[in-house]
Write a protein that holds these residues in place. Sequence first.
Motif, PDB file in Angstrom:
ATOM      1  N   ALA A 173       3.910  11.946 -49.982  1.00  0.00           N
ATOM      2  CA  ALA A 173       3.757  12.209 -48.549  1.00  0.00           C
ATOM      3  C   ALA A 173       4.740  13.280 -48.086  1.00  0.00           C
ATOM      4  O   ALA A 173       4.396  14.151 -47.275  1.00  0.00           O
ATOM      5  CB  ALA A 173       3.964  10.916 -47.759  1.00  0.00           C
ATOM      6  N   ILE A 174       5.965  13.240 -48.601  1.00  0.00           N
ATOM      7  CA  ILE A 174       6.971  14.245 -48.238  1.00  0.00           C
ATOM      8  C   ILE A 174       6.530  15.629 -48.681  1.00  0.00           C
ATOM      9  O   ILE A 174       6.633  16.614 -47.926  1.00  0.00           O
ATOM     10  CB  ILE A 174       8.331  13.879 -48.854  1.00  0.00           C
TER      11      ILE A 174
ATOM     12  N   LEU B 217       3.514  16.887 -46.467  1.00  0.00           N
ATOM     13  CA  LEU B 217       3.934  17.295 -45.123  1.00  0.00           C
ATOM     14  C   LEU B 217       4.764  18.574 -45.167  1.00  0.00           C
ATOM     15  O   LEU B 217       4.636  19.431 -44.277  1.00  0.00           O
ATOM     16  CB  LEU B 217       4.740  16.164 -44.473  1.00  0.00           C
ATOM     17  N   ALA B 218       5.609  18.719 -46.173  1.00  0.00           N
ATOM     18  CA  ALA B 218       6.420  19.938 -46.282  1.00  0.00           C
ATOM     19  C   ALA B 218       5.540  21.162 -46.486  1.00  0.00           C
ATOM     20  O   ALA B 218       5.768  22.219 -45.876  1.00  0.00           O
ATOM     21  CB  ALA B 218       7.419  19.798 -47.425  1.00  0.00           C
ATOM     22  N   VAL B 219       4.517  21.041 -47.322  1.00  0.00           N
ATOM     23  CA  VAL B 219       3.603  22.167 -47.552  1.00  0.00           C
ATOM     24  C   VAL B 219       2.868  22.525 -46.261  1.00  0.00           C
ATOM     25  O   VAL B 219       2.735  23.719 -45.911  1.00  0.00           O
ATOM     26  CB  VAL B 219       2.604  21.819 -48.667  1.00  0.00           C
TER      27      VAL B 219
ATOM     28  N   TYR C 245      13.442  11.542 -41.583  1.00  0.00           N
ATOM     29  CA  TYR C 245      12.771  10.433 -40.898  1.00  0.00           C
ATOM     30  C   TYR C 245      11.820   9.680 -41.822  1.00  0.00           C
ATOM     31  O   TYR C 245      11.629   8.477 -41.671  1.00  0.00           O
ATOM     32  CB  TYR C 245      12.014  10.952 -39.673  1.00  0.00           C
ATOM     33  N   LEU C 246      11.222  10.358 -42.782  1.00  0.00           N
ATOM     34  CA  LEU C 246      10.371   9.667 -43.744  1.00  0.00           C
ATOM     35  C   LEU C 246      11.183   8.714 -44.618  1.00  0.00           C
ATOM     36  O   LEU C 246      10.647   7.727 -45.126  1.00  0.00           O
ATOM     37  CB  LEU C 246       9.631  10.680 -44.619  1.00  0.00           C
ATOM     38  N   GLN C 247      12.461   9.012 -44.791  1.00  0.00           N
ATOM     39  CA  GLN C 247      13.317   8.188 -45.642  1.00  0.00           C
ATOM     40  C   GLN C 247      14.269   7.303 -44.838  1.00  0.00           C
ATOM     41  O   GLN C 247      15.255   6.810 -45.386  1.00  0.00           O
ATOM     42  CB  GLN C 247      14.140   9.079 -46.574  1.00  0.00           C
TER      43      GLN C 247
ATOM     44  N   TYR D 248       7.078   6.742 -55.186  1.00  0.00           N
ATOM     45  CA  TYR D 248       6.353   7.972 -55.506  1.00  0.00           C
ATOM     46  C   TYR D 248       5.246   8.253 -54.497  1.00  0.00           C
ATOM     47  O   TYR D 248       4.886   9.415 -54.272  1.00  0.00           O
ATOM     48  CB  TYR D 248       5.808   7.921 -56.927  1.00  0.00           C
ATOM     49  N   THR D 249       4.711   7.232 -53.876  1.00  0.00           N
ATOM     50  CA  THR D 249       3.769   7.461 -52.784  1.00  0.00           C
ATOM     51  C   THR D 249       4.479   8.133 -51.610  1.00  0.00           C
ATOM     52  O   THR D 249       3.951   9.071 -50.987  1.00  0.00           O
ATOM     53  CB  THR D 249       3.150   6.130 -52.332  1.00  0.00           C
TER      54      THR D 249
END
Length: 312
Positions: free
Chosen positions: A296-297, A300-302, A247-249, A291-292
């Motif tokens: 963010a990805i 959020l994954a961490v 969804y981020l992409q 790269y921003t």
Amino acid sequence: MATSAASAGARRPTPRAPALRALRAALTGWAFSAPFVLIFAVFLALPILASLVLSFTSFGLADLQKPFGAQFVGLDNYSTLIHDEEFRTTVWNTVVYVALGVPLTIIVGLAVAVGLNHAALRLKGLFRAAYYLPVVTSIVALAVIWRFVYNPEVGVLNVLLGQLGISGPNWLGDTAWAKLSILAVIVWRNFGMDAVIFLAALQGVSAVLYEAARIDGATSWQIFRKITVPLLRPAILFLTVITTVGYLQVFEEPFVMTKGGPLNSTESVSMLVYKQGFNFFHLGYASAVAYTLFLAIVVLAVIQFRLLRPQT
């Protein structure tokens, strides 16, 4: 006797033999993996590193002939993002896609999986294939079809609403409905994969646990909350991470259905990267946006791994 001892000593492996075998095995492995490593380095690793360098330059169309003559601007591209109104709009749109789309996709997928797991269906495999079919179908083809479904004049959706005496809106042309309309398509296209993975995880849960809980008088909701959900934590973590990344992409659906309109109300961050890089040829700025998004990805994954990892 002396001859036998000498021949036995000759047959005894030398200390260097295991090392030579290990070296031979390593060289064989590298020989087989070399084509992939070469392709990965040339077509993936190097472009990633090059785009990182570009994000600190003002690389544009004029620099294509002399790429090493691009002006180094440091963090100017990143500082420009803060004051870019279009970037802020795309970030908000992407946040809406993630905040609404990820939980909806996972909840619908889990509900479908639970239904398929408990239902006595003869054609359960057919239903699994039907739910998964949109996942493997061309995204562009699906987006084109849904664009016609949402057509305000002759679209199937408004025609059906007209039969009920309801005047349907301009789904993709109204800022109040466009983002939600695209989000509905994305959820419909993605929940099938979640359902299949959840179903596989559910079939690995022992029926003895459910039987013991029923004997103790647990309700269906208690069984689901206390047994099913905890045992599905690894699947929930996996699907939450990959669904969030997807969804981020998000790109294809809004690009095909609305081109980011109306008034940039459906434009995502990935669309901004494409626009800046391939429409305006602001490749340095586009790399900074990319790269921003990558940062963010990762963040959020961490966070998701820390919150949803199985408890030991």
